[in-house]
Design a protein around this motif. Structure first.
Motif, PDB file in Angstrom:
ATOM      1  N   PRO A  79     -94.087  37.423 -22.974  1.00  0.00           N
ATOM      2  CA  PRO A  79     -93.634  38.780 -23.289  1.00  0.00           C
ATOM      3  C   PRO A  79     -92.524  39.008 -22.559  1.00  0.00           C
ATOM      4  CG  PRO A  79     -95.635  38.814 -22.055  1.00  0.00           C
ATOM      5  CD  PRO A  79     -95.503  37.201 -22.464  1.00  0.00           C
ATOM      6  N   ILE A  80     -91.500  39.979 -22.884  1.00  0.00           N
ATOM      7  CA  ILE A  80     -90.143  40.320 -22.221  1.00  0.00           C
ATOM      8  C   ILE A  80     -90.523  41.742 -21.938  1.00  0.00           C
ATOM      9  CG2 ILE A  80     -87.814  40.783 -22.629  1.00  0.00           C
ATOM     10  CD1 ILE A  80     -87.681  38.292 -24.938  1.00  0.00           C
ATOM     11  N   THR A  81     -90.148  41.992 -20.761  1.00  0.00           N
ATOM     12  CA  THR A  81     -90.202  43.555 -19.985  1.00  0.00           C
ATOM     13  C   THR A  81     -88.904  43.922 -20.236  1.00  0.00           C
ATOM     14  OG1 THR A  81     -92.333  42.786 -18.600  1.00  0.00           O
ATOM     15  CG2 THR A  81     -90.947  44.775 -18.123  1.00  0.00           C
ATOM     16  N   GLU A  82     -88.678  45.048 -20.661  1.00  0.00           N
ATOM     17  CA  GLU A  82     -87.536  45.755 -20.774  1.00  0.00           C
ATOM     18  C   GLU A  82     -87.287  46.670 -19.606  1.00  0.00           C
ATOM     19  OE1 GLU A  82     -85.347  45.255 -23.202  1.00  0.00           O
ATOM     20  OE2 GLU A  82     -86.569  43.863 -24.677  1.00  0.00           O
ATOM     21  N   ARG A  83     -86.067  46.644 -18.793  1.00  0.00           N
ATOM     22  CA  ARG A  83     -85.804  47.633 -17.845  1.00  0.00           C
ATOM     23  C   ARG A  83     -84.415  48.055 -17.968  1.00  0.00           C
ATOM     24  NH1 ARG A  83     -90.924  48.136 -16.034  1.00  0.00           N
ATOM     25  NH2 ARG A  83     -91.704  46.326 -14.926  1.00  0.00           N
ATOM     26  N   ASP A  84     -84.250  49.333 -17.224  1.00  0.00           N
ATOM     27  CA  ASP A  84     -82.831  49.812 -17.344  1.00  0.00           C
ATOM     28  C   ASP A  84     -81.826  48.683 -16.823  1.00  0.00           C
ATOM     29  OD1 ASP A  84     -83.736  52.412 -18.077  1.00  0.00           O
ATOM     30  OD2 ASP A  84     -83.745  53.078 -16.224  1.00  0.00           O
ATOM     31  N   TRP A  85     -81.964  47.893 -15.830  1.00  0.00           N
ATOM     32  CA  TRP A  85     -81.122  47.110 -15.519  1.00  0.00           C
ATOM     33  C   TRP A  85     -81.269  45.445 -16.160  1.00  0.00           C
ATOM     34  CZ3 TRP A  85     -84.900  43.201 -13.954  1.00  0.00           C
ATOM     35  CH2 TRP A  85     -85.938  43.674 -13.628  1.00  0.00           C
ATOM     36  N   GLY A  86     -82.009  45.276 -16.936  1.00  0.00           N
ATOM     37  CA  GLY A  86     -82.175  44.103 -17.643  1.00  0.00           C
ATOM     38  C   GLY A  86     -83.497  43.634 -18.359  1.00  0.00           C
ATOM     39  N   ARG A  87     -83.771  42.374 -18.793  1.00  0.00           N
ATOM     40  CA  ARG A  87     -84.845  41.985 -19.549  1.00  0.00           C
ATOM     41  C   ARG A  87     -85.508  40.938 -18.702  1.00  0.00           C
ATOM     42  NH1 ARG A  87     -83.217  40.985 -25.205  1.00  0.00           N
ATOM     43  NH2 ARG A  87     -85.270  41.421 -25.661  1.00  0.00           N
ATOM     44  N   ILE A  88     -86.617  40.724 -18.379  1.00  0.00           N
ATOM     45  CA  ILE A  88     -87.056  39.662 -17.799  1.00  0.00           C
ATOM     46  C   ILE A  88     -88.495  39.178 -18.481  1.00  0.00           C
ATOM     47  CG2 ILE A  88     -88.548  41.316 -16.242  1.00  0.00           C
ATOM     48  CD1 ILE A  88     -87.648  39.585 -13.937  1.00  0.00           C
ATOM     49  N   ALA A  89     -88.948  37.893 -18.143  1.00  0.00           N
ATOM     50  CA  ALA A  89     -89.999  37.294 -18.662  1.00  0.00           C
ATOM     51  C   ALA A  89     -90.417  36.371 -17.435  1.00  0.00           C
ATOM     52  CB  ALA A  89     -90.024  36.584 -19.867  1.00  0.00           C
ATOM     53  N   SER A  90     -91.735  35.975 -17.726  1.00  0.00           N
ATOM     54  CA  SER A  90     -92.411  34.956 -16.710  1.00  0.00           C
ATOM     55  C   SER A  90     -92.529  33.808 -17.443  1.00  0.00           C
ATOM     56  CB  SER A  90     -93.551  35.271 -15.900  1.00  0.00           C
ATOM     57  OG  SER A  90     -93.355  36.557 -14.967  1.00  0.00           O
ATOM     58  N   VAL A  91     -92.065  32.370 -16.801  1.00  0.00           N
ATOM     59  CA  VAL A  91     -92.167  31.212 -17.306  1.00  0.00           C
ATOM     60  C   VAL A  91     -93.420  30.762 -16.625  1.00  0.00           C
ATOM     61  CG1 VAL A  91     -91.073  29.119 -17.874  1.00  0.00           C
ATOM     62  CG2 VAL A  91     -89.764  31.398 -18.327  1.00  0.00           C
ATOM     63  N   ASP A  92     -94.226  29.913 -17.345  1.00  0.00           N
ATOM     64  CA  ASP A  92     -95.317  29.042 -16.905  1.00  0.00           C
ATOM     65  C   ASP A  92     -94.749  27.712 -16.464  1.00  0.00           C
ATOM     66  OD1 ASP A  92     -97.414  31.117 -17.192  1.00  0.00           O
ATOM     67  OD2 ASP A  92     -97.358  30.327 -19.269  1.00  0.00           O
ATOM     68  N   LEU A  93     -95.086  27.557 -15.079  1.00  0.00           N
ATOM     69  CA  LEU A  93     -94.655  25.966 -14.918  1.00  0.00           C
ATOM     70  C   LEU A  93     -95.998  25.006 -14.714  1.00  0.00           C
ATOM     71  CD1 LEU A  93     -92.569  26.606 -11.555  1.00  0.00           C
ATOM     72  CD2 LEU A  93     -91.819  26.053 -13.915  1.00  0.00           C
ATOM     73  N   PRO A  94     -95.679  23.846 -14.907  1.00  0.00           N
ATOM     74  CA  PRO A  94     -96.837  22.688 -15.193  1.00  0.00           C
ATOM     75  C   PRO A  94     -97.612  22.741 -14.066  1.00  0.00           C
ATOM     76  CG  PRO A  94     -94.829  21.710 -15.872  1.00  0.00           C
ATOM     77  CD  PRO A  94     -94.381  23.041 -15.450  1.00  0.00           C
ATOM     78  N   GLY A  95     -97.166  22.958 -12.899  1.00  0.00           N
ATOM     79  CA  GLY A  95     -97.641  22.944 -11.743  1.00  0.00           C
ATOM     80  C   GLY A  95     -98.539  24.033 -11.372  1.00  0.00           C
ATOM     81  N   GLY A  96     -98.630  25.090 -12.193  1.00  0.00           N
ATOM     82  CA  GLY A  96     -99.681  26.121 -12.119  1.00  0.00           C
ATOM     83  C   GLY A  96     -98.762  27.514 -11.452  1.00  0.00           C
ATOM     84  N   GLY A  97     -97.478  27.441 -11.228  1.00  0.00           N
ATOM     85  CA  GLY A  97     -96.648  28.322 -10.845  1.00  0.00           C
ATOM     86  C   GLY A  97     -95.867  29.177 -11.993  1.00  0.00           C
ATOM     87  N   ARG A  98     -95.101  30.125 -11.233  1.00  0.00           N
ATOM     88  CA  ARG A  98     -94.361  30.945 -12.322  1.00  0.00           C
ATOM     89  C   ARG A  98     -92.875  31.159 -11.930  1.00  0.00           C
ATOM     90  NH1 ARG A  98     -97.966  34.674 -16.029  1.00  0.00           N
ATOM     91  NH2 ARG A  98     -96.285  33.976 -17.353  1.00  0.00           N
ATOM     92  N   LEU A  99     -91.968  31.237 -12.891  1.00  0.00           N
ATOM     93  CA  LEU A  99     -90.579  31.327 -12.701  1.00  0.00           C
ATOM     94  C   LEU A  99     -90.102  32.697 -13.460  1.00  0.00           C
ATOM     95  CD1 LEU A  99     -88.700  29.918 -10.840  1.00  0.00           C
ATOM     96  CD2 LEU A  99     -88.049  28.393 -12.693  1.00  0.00           C
ATOM     97  N   SER A 100     -89.404  33.415 -12.852  1.00  0.00           N
ATOM     98  CA  SER A 100     -88.908  34.553 -13.760  1.00  0.00           C
ATOM     99  C   SER A 100     -87.567  34.053 -14.459  1.00  0.00           C
ATOM    100  CB  SER A 100     -88.538  35.665 -12.955  1.00  0.00           C
ATOM    101  OG  SER A 100     -89.749  36.362 -12.467  1.00  0.00           O
ATOM    102  N   VAL A 101     -87.247  34.589 -15.745  1.00  0.00           N
ATOM    103  CA  VAL A 101     -86.179  34.453 -16.429  1.00  0.00           C
ATOM    104  C   VAL A 101     -85.621  35.818 -16.599  1.00  0.00           C
ATOM    105  CG1 VAL A 101     -85.045  33.459 -18.433  1.00  0.00           C
ATOM    106  CG2 VAL A 101     -86.838  32.152 -17.382  1.00  0.00           C
ATOM    107  N   TYR A 102     -84.384  35.893 -16.514  1.00  0.00           N
ATOM    108  CA  TYR A 102     -83.821  37.296 -16.491  1.00  0.00           C
ATOM    109  C   TYR A 102     -82.605  37.472 -17.263  1.00  0.00           C
ATOM    110  CZ  TYR A 102     -81.139  40.706 -13.683  1.00  0.00           C
ATOM    111  OH  TYR A 102     -80.391  41.915 -13.189  1.00  0.00           O
TER     112      TYR A 102
END
Length: 115
Positions: A79-102
């Protein structure tokens, strides 16, 4: 004089996360020895935000020009979150972490020219 920055992400499965960055995101890299890949990052910027919830943390957020296309390209249906300053989503990493894409919707440091 400072000539760069080195970012470290801790992972439950660093080999899987290195493979994701190398094979899916296709970041250029060097092998520092023993399979320890060091990745070339795209141009970066640095911002300071207030501490939230009484704790301090640091984030790595990857920037893009078209978040839908980027998520499709890397095989992530997030899912993409819409904000006044931008659009952001979290990406699942295979190691269990997450990374944001903006996808910023404001001027960015990449818009600056060297003088």
């Amino acid at each position: 004089m400072i000539n760069g920055a080195h970012v470290i992400l801790y992972s439950q499965d660093p080999d899987a996360d290195r493979a994701f960055i190398r094979d899916v995101l296709k970041f250029q890299h060097v092998d520092a020895g023993g399979g320890w890949l060091i990745f070339k990052l795209p141009p970066s910027e640095l911002a300071f935000h207030p501490v939230m919830d009484g704790g301090q943390s640091h984030e790595l957020t990857l920037m893009c020009d078209d978040i839908e296309a980027t998520l499709r390209e890397i095989g992530q249906d997030q899912p993409i979150t819409e904000r006044d300053w931008g659009r952001i989503a979290s990406v699942d990493l295979p190691g269990g972490g997450r990374l944001s894409v903006y996808q910023p919707l404001h001027p960015t440091a990449k818009d600056l020219t060297s003088s």
